[in-house]
Design a protein around this motif. Structure first.
Motif, short mmCIF file in Angstrom:
data_model
loop_
_atom_site.label_atom_id
_atom_site.label_comp_id
_atom_site.label_asym_id
_atom_site.label_seq_id
_atom_site.Cartn_x
_atom_site.Cartn_y
_atom_site.Cartn_z
N PRO A 136 58.85 12.32 44.87
CA PRO A 136 58.13 13.33 45.65
C PRO A 136 58.44 13.18 47.14
O PRO A 136 59.12 12.25 47.55
CB PRO A 136 56.67 13.00 45.36
CG PRO A 136 56.67 11.55 45.04
CD PRO A 136 58.00 11.20 44.47
N GLY A 137 57.94 14.12 47.92
CA GLY A 137 58.05 14.02 49.37
C GLY A 137 59.36 14.59 49.88
O GLY A 137 60.06 15.29 49.18
N PRO A 138 59.68 14.28 51.15
CA PRO A 138 60.89 14.83 51.75
C PRO A 138 62.12 14.48 50.93
O PRO A 138 62.23 13.37 50.41
CB PRO A 138 60.95 14.16 53.12
CG PRO A 138 59.57 13.69 53.39
CD PRO A 138 58.95 13.41 52.07
N ALA A 139 63.02 15.42 50.83
CA ALA A 139 64.24 15.20 50.06
C ALA A 139 65.31 14.63 50.99
O ALA A 139 65.27 14.86 52.20
CB ALA A 139 64.71 16.51 49.45
N PRO A 140 66.26 13.89 50.45
CA PRO A 140 67.32 13.34 51.30
C PRO A 140 68.25 14.45 51.80
O PRO A 140 68.55 15.40 51.09
CB PRO A 140 68.06 12.38 50.37
CG PRO A 140 67.72 12.82 49.00
CD PRO A 140 66.38 13.46 49.05
N THR A 141 68.69 14.29 53.06
CA THR A 141 69.54 15.33 53.65
C THR A 141 71.00 15.16 53.27
O THR A 141 71.76 16.09 53.35
CB THR A 141 69.43 15.30 55.18
OG1 THR A 141 69.55 13.96 55.61
CG2 THR A 141 68.11 15.87 55.64
N ARG A 142 71.37 13.94 52.90
CA ARG A 142 72.77 13.73 52.50
C ARG A 142 72.78 13.19 51.09
O ARG A 142 72.27 12.10 50.83
CB ARG A 142 73.45 12.74 53.44
CG ARG A 142 73.38 13.19 54.89
CD ARG A 142 74.10 12.22 55.80
NE ARG A 142 75.53 12.22 55.54
CZ ARG A 142 76.41 11.61 56.34
NH1 ARG A 142 76.02 10.97 57.40
NH2 ARG A 142 77.68 11.66 56.06
N VAL A 143 73.33 13.96 50.18
CA VAL A 143 73.38 13.57 48.77
C VAL A 143 74.84 13.34 48.42
O VAL A 143 75.65 14.25 48.50
CB VAL A 143 72.79 14.68 47.88
CG1 VAL A 143 72.89 14.29 46.42
CG2 VAL A 143 71.35 14.96 48.26
N GLN B 243 63.06 4.09 47.21
CA GLN B 243 63.28 4.53 48.59
C GLN B 243 63.30 3.27 49.44
O GLN B 243 62.37 2.45 49.36
CB GLN B 243 62.15 5.46 49.05
CG GLN B 243 62.21 6.81 48.35
CD GLN B 243 61.01 7.67 48.67
OE1 GLN B 243 59.92 7.16 48.90
NE2 GLN B 243 61.21 8.97 48.66
N TYR C 68 68.49 9.55 53.65
CA TYR C 68 67.58 10.35 54.47
C TYR C 68 68.07 10.14 55.89
O TYR C 68 68.08 9.02 56.38
CB TYR C 68 66.14 9.85 54.34
CG TYR C 68 65.60 9.90 52.94
CD1 TYR C 68 64.87 11.00 52.50
CD2 TYR C 68 65.80 8.85 52.05
CE1 TYR C 68 64.36 11.03 51.21
CE2 TYR C 68 65.31 8.89 50.77
CZ TYR C 68 64.58 9.98 50.36
OH TYR C 68 64.07 10.02 49.09
N GLU C 69 68.52 11.20 56.54
CA GLU C 69 69.05 10.97 57.87
C GLU C 69 68.40 11.91 58.87
O GLU C 69 68.28 13.09 58.59
CB GLU C 69 70.57 11.18 57.88
CG GLU C 69 71.18 10.71 59.18
CD GLU C 69 72.61 11.21 59.36
OE1 GLU C 69 73.42 10.97 58.46
OE2 GLU C 69 72.87 11.85 60.38
N ARG D 298 60.69 12.28 39.09
CA ARG D 298 61.41 12.72 40.28
C ARG D 298 60.70 12.17 41.52
O ARG D 298 59.52 11.84 41.47
CB ARG D 298 61.51 14.23 40.34
CG ARG D 298 60.32 14.93 40.97
CD ARG D 298 60.63 16.40 41.17
NE ARG D 298 59.50 17.07 41.80
CZ ARG D 298 59.35 17.16 43.12
NH1 ARG D 298 60.25 16.62 43.93
NH2 ARG D 298 58.31 17.78 43.62
N ALA E 259 67.20 5.30 56.19
CA ALA E 259 66.45 5.35 54.94
C ALA E 259 67.36 5.84 53.84
O ALA E 259 68.17 6.75 54.06
CB ALA E 259 65.24 6.27 55.09
#
Lengths: 211, 537
Positions: B433-440, B512, B536-537, B431, B520
């Motif tokens: 790591p780190g910040p997750a994407p805001t728009r899936v 990424q 990532y927005e 999986r 991103a």
């Protein structure tokens, strides 16, 4: 009612006091301020009854997270690609979140019903909103203690005819990614707030919870 | 003249109940096929065909399967046995009130005397009733006391009846072999063994023992048995009080073919349903709604049933909404109700029925003294939205375990309890790591990624990237054409789902990617090509 002389210490404070006084005289609900997370404190202000335009999904989530963390309910309307994990990382309590991914033609009724019971409703409209619908929602907002955030694509002027303020994320930078190395660690952005008057801006690091 | 007792015995009830449940869920059930109920790897109950193959109670699963390879194995479920026996109790109650259930599979009822034209005729009537309810193997015994009647039922054939004449119970019981005591469980088994070794063959001989000696040697169980054998006890469990009928229904004549008309007509029934529960200080938190419709097929009717849950408790208005959603579910575009749609249903509705599935004490769901809290208001407000746009259109976001951005989240319909979620606790290697994407994106977008020389980038079986991603193109709405990649990270290779026979996602690798314009993206390479999973927005 006796009118006391105002203590003039700052122009903004004067404006606030005058606004509060007008609200009190009109008998409407006073415009309460809604908490914002610490990274935006002093930069962005949300007041109940207001409509604010946002051009970044993560910034919209950050703006909503203040009220959510304070125990209020928030709702996302029209977000058919809502990133649940990102919302949780940015501090939104998922247990107090309502999601209407595709309201379709009913968006106006959905928003109007949700502002009755939620503190913050984040709307992503399908297209530009006609001024008549906008005024219906704004009238509704004024009689409730809710905030409407309107999320539009970056670069567009915003779908809402006249927002109280516009928050935009500019100069977005991503930390940690190299050319084939590293991984995404964080997001930095300059948040520009355009209100009545001079635009205000500050560089922030988006508060993704460490995982 | 004391009342005589009729005992109804359904042999191997656990198997019957388990098969009935299977039949209800739609699994194929063959009557007369060997089946056994197992608990802790041992046979608890088996049916006649299984016994004929050599399966016995207490046998291990392996031994039972060795004797009878096509044995149908069923899990033990005491609640299930009791639940299905309820139907038998109701069927018997229809004919003769005063039913006292003894245990699932066995019940007693006062024998009707001459009312149905004699005791045997009454038993035949009951047999007909039970076969109508789907219970084929039921046996009847009639005697002066419960013990004799039960023994008589055990001596009967399927759907048959054995009548012990008045005053002949002691005689009948005395003639039984000692081994019948083994049916009483471990105590009976021990006593039967012992008496057998003492050289006793018939229960009559046990009755001849002195009561004091029996008490000294065999304890209370022995005394009880001896009293029964002598016919000096007439035990009859107290008749049950039939449970109150909480379900409410309404029939339509002629059948209604519009959902609007049905929802309008069920309003009073829904109010009655809530009121009946309220009279008993109850509220429903789960309700099964059954709608019978006229099937266009020649055989007549169909039924649509669904259990609805409520985050709080059901009011009549909520029930009416549920009926509407259920009837609309058959038509396309059920999630969103268009304003123009007339609300047609697939077939005319003849009957709607509300059955309480879970009820709770009303006190637990009452409003506070000073009105409902914020939570209550939200529940009501969201219910209003649901009534507007449809049940499935309002969701609650939840997290779950997984590797891809889309796998790690789920949207549960408002009011449903989340089920079948993957746990988030175990590590999910692969999986991001780190910040997750805001728009899936619900459906990933096809994409193309090339290196500096314009060759397509792929990932080899060992997880090596064949070239540095340089430009990317994807079918974003309003943003086509190539855009340059400023930075990228990855791959996070995953080989998932190979254990499924088909539909396996197969090998994939996530990247990424940061564009020169500051956007991103989460890109995923699969053997079928590149996809944009999230932004990532």
């Amino acid at each position: 009612m006796s009118v006391r002389p105002l203590e003039i210490d700052d122009r903004r404070a004067v404006l606030d006091q005058l606004r509060g006084r007008i609200d009190a005289l009109q008998g409407g609900p006073s415009r309460l301020s809604v908490p914002v997370p610490s990274v935006l404190e002093g930069l962005a202000r949300l007041r109940t009854g207001g409509v604010y335009a946002v051009d970044s999904a993560s910034l919209a989530m950050v703006l909503a997270s203040g009220a959510s963390a304070a125990g209020d309910w928030v709702g996302f309307v029209g977000w058919d690609d809502f990133g649940v994990e990102a919302a949780a990382q940015l501090g939104i309590a998922l247990g107090r979140t309502v999601l209407v991914p595709t309201p379709g033609e009913h968006w106006l009724e959905v928003v109007a019903a949700l502002v009755d019971v939620l503190r913050i409703v984040v709307l992503r409209p399908a297209g530009r909103i006609d001024p008549r619908s906008a005024s219906v929602v704004q009238a509704r907002l004024r009689s409730r203690d809710a905030v409407l955030l309107v999320h539009g694509e970056r670069g567009t002027q915003g779908a809402w005819p006249q927002a109280d303020a516009t928050f935009s994320a500019t100069e977005v930078a991503w930390d940690g990614v190299g050319r084939g190395s590293g991984r995404l660690h964080g997001q930095r952005a300059r948040v520009v707030v355009r209100e009545v008057g001079r635009p205000n801006s500050r560089e922030i690091v988006l508060p993704y919870a460490a995982r | 003249m004391s009342a005589r007792i009729l005992v109804v015995w359904c042999p191997d009830w656990s198997v019957t109940a388990a098969l009935m449940e299977r039949a209800e869920t739609g699994a194929p059930v063959e009557r007369g096929a060997p089946a056994a109920v197992l608990s802790a790897n041992r046979v608890v109950v088996c049916n006649g065909p299984a016994r004929a193959e050599g399966v016995r109670r207490g046998q291990r699963r392996r031994d039972a399967q060795a004797r009878c390879p096509d044995l149908l194995l069923l899990a033990a479920g005491p609640e299930r046995d009791a639940r299905w026996f309820e139907d038998v109790l109701i069927a018997v109650e229809e004919v003769r009130p005063g039913v006292s259930p003894i245990r699932p599979g066995l019940l007693a009822v006062p024998a009707p005397g001459r009312y149905h034209g004699g005791e045997e005729a009454a038993a035949a009537l009951l047999a007909e009733e039970l076969v109508g309810a789907g219970v084929w193997d039921c046996r009847f015994g009639i005697a002066d006391d419960l013990f004799a009647a039960e023994r008589a039922a055990r001596a009967a054939d399927a759907q048959g009846c054995v009548v012990v004449p008045r005053g002949a119970s002691a005689q009948f019981v005395g003639d039984l072999p000692i081994t019948v005591l083994a049916d009483d469980g471990p105590d009976g088994q021990r006593l039967a063994d012992l008496l057998h070794r003492l050289g006793l063959n018939r229960l009559r001989e046990f009755a001849a023992f002195g009561a004091g000696e029996v008490s000294n040697r065999f304890g209370s169980y022995g005394v009880e048995i001896q009293r029964r054998v002598r016919g000096s006890t007439t035990r009859l469990a107290g008749p049950r009080t039939p449970p109150p009928e909480l379900a409410c229904e309404i029939g339509f004549e002629p059948a209604l073919d519009s959902a609007e008309a049905v929802t309008f007509s069920v309003r009073t029934t829904a109010e009655r349903f809530v009121a009946v529960l309220a009279d008993r200080q109850l509220v429903a938190t789960a309700v099964r709604i059954e709608a019978e419709f006229e099937d266009l097929a020649p055989d007549g009717r169909g039924i649509s049933a669904r259990t609805w849950l409520h985050p709080g408790c059901f009011t009549s208005r909520d029930l009416v909404d549920r009926v509407h959603w259920q009837l609309q579910a058959g038509t396309p575009g059920s999630g969103l109700r268009s304003r123009k749609e007339a609300g047609a249903v697939t077939a005319p509705i003849t009957r709607v029925r509300f059955v309480p599935d879970t009820v709770e004490a009303a006190g637990d769901h009452a409003d506070g003294l000073w009105g409902g809290g914020a939570e209550e208001q939200v529940l009501r407000g969201v219910a209003r939205v649901q009534a507007m746009v449809g049940y499935d259109a309002v969701r609650v976001p939840v997290l779950q375990g997984g590797r891809g951005a889309g796998d790690r989240q789920a949207w549960v319909a408002w009011g449903e309890r989340p089920t079948d979620l993957r746990p988030t606790d175990p590590p999910w290697p692969g999986r991001i790591p780190g910040p997750a994407p805001t728009r899936v994106f619900a459906t990933p977008l096809r994409a193309e990624v090339v290196d500096e020389r314009g060759r397509g980038v792929t990932v080899t079986e060992r997880g090596v990237v064949t070239g540095a991603p340089y430009r990317c193109r994807a079918g974003f709405p309003g943003r086509s054409g190539w855009w340059a990649i400023a930075a990228w990270a990855g791959p996070w290779p995953v080989d998932e789902g190979w254990w499924h026979a088909e539909g396996a996602p197969g090998r994939s690798a996530r990247f990424q990617v940061v564009g020169t314009d500051g956007s991103a993206w989460l890109l995923c390479w699969r053997e079928s090509g590149w996809e944009v999973e999230a932004e990532y927005e």
